[in-house]
Design a protein around this motif. Structure first.
Motif, PDB file in Angstrom:
ATOM      1  N   HIS A  27      48.136 -29.488  -7.935  1.00 58.98           N
ATOM      2  CA  HIS A  27      49.045 -30.622  -7.977  1.00 58.98           C
ATOM      3  C   HIS A  27      50.490 -30.138  -8.078  1.00 58.98           C
ATOM      4  O   HIS A  27      50.898 -29.592  -9.102  1.00 58.98           O
ATOM      5  CB  HIS A  27      48.653 -31.486  -9.196  1.00 58.98           C
ATOM      6  N   HIS A  72      50.653 -27.266 -11.051  1.00 61.10           N
ATOM      7  CA  HIS A  72      49.591 -26.997 -12.017  1.00 61.10           C
ATOM      8  C   HIS A  72      48.245 -27.298 -11.367  1.00 61.10           C
ATOM      9  O   HIS A  72      48.182 -27.794 -10.241  1.00 61.10           O
ATOM     10  CB  HIS A  72      49.789 -27.856 -13.284  1.00 61.10           C
ATOM     11  N   ASP A  75      44.610 -29.340 -12.028  1.00 57.89           N
ATOM     12  CA  ASP A  75      43.933 -30.338 -12.851  1.00 57.89           C
ATOM     13  C   ASP A  75      42.434 -30.080 -12.784  1.00 57.89           C
ATOM     14  O   ASP A  75      41.814 -30.223 -11.728  1.00 57.89           O
ATOM     15  CB  ASP A  75      44.265 -31.752 -12.366  1.00 57.89           C
TER      16      ASP A  75
HETATM   17 MN    MN Z   1      48.232 -33.350 -12.411  1.00 55.87          MN
END
Ligand code: MN
Length: 198
Positions: free
Chosen positions: A38, A44, A46
């Motif tokens: 993302h 990052h 998820d």
């Molecule tokens: Mn996210």
């Protein structure tokens, strides 16, 4: 939280069937896990575990550890709906989580120390991941710390080392083999989040 698909023009020709089967558990009797890469304000990963009909979720600012004993921050974030599991596309800027989302990994998981929900509650989830990029043992451990208003957990590489991913594995969608740039440019699926981001 309330999120909904506003406009989804998925190209079914490039969506492989095996991943769909993972979610529907047609082939194996294990719950699924998903990792979405993302590119929001900060890039990052998820990490989401199918549990009790939702996706229990952790945001990993530094991704997955590969050497035994290595640990990475895993911020326990809100549950996501199952229908979000295969979302790959764009969340409009200014909305909650605005940015490009890739389905980076899909697979099954098995919790070793308890039932998945009991393990979650106890703050220690020892698991085996059976994905295409991630295969092996990892452990999620709750700490007493917070990251903002969220629980700070650690994701630990347990049991043994695994090989670091190749650049190609790192950069390509598990569903469509596309890069983040290709997903952003295609903009063939848009997820509208109810919450705007200040
Ligand atoms: Mn996210």
């Amino acid at each position: 939280m309330g999120m909904k698909i506003y406009n989804k023009k998925r190209n079914f020709k490039i969506t492989p069937k095996p991943a769909e089967k993972v979610l529907k558990k047609k082939t194996k009797n294990l719950p699924s896990f998903i990792v979405q890469k993302h590119a929001a304000r900060n890039l990052h990963y998820d990490f989401r575990l199918e549990m009790a009909g939702v996706l229990k979720s952790w945001a990993l600012p530094k991704g997955f550890p590969v050497a035994k004993g290595d640990k990475r921050l895993a911020i326990h974030v809100e549950d996501h709906p199952m229908e979000y599991a295969h979302f790959e596309g764009v969340i409009p800027e200014g909305q909650y989580g605005g940015g490009t989302v890739m389905v980076w990994e899909v697979g099954y998981y098995q919790v070793l120390n308890a039932s998945p929900l009991s393990a979650l509650k106890s703050g220690k989830i020892e698991m085996i991941l059976a994905g295409t990029k991630l295969k092996g043992h990892w452990t999620l451990v709750r700490t007493k710390n917070k990251s903002g208003d969220k629980e700070a957990w650690l994701l630990l590489k347990s049991h043994d080392d695994v090989k670091p991913l190749s650049a190609s594995q790192e950069n390509k969608s598990a569903l469509t083999k596309r890069t983040m740039k290709q997903i952003a440019e295609a903009r063939d699926a848009v997820w509208q989040s109810d919450h705007s981001h200040s």
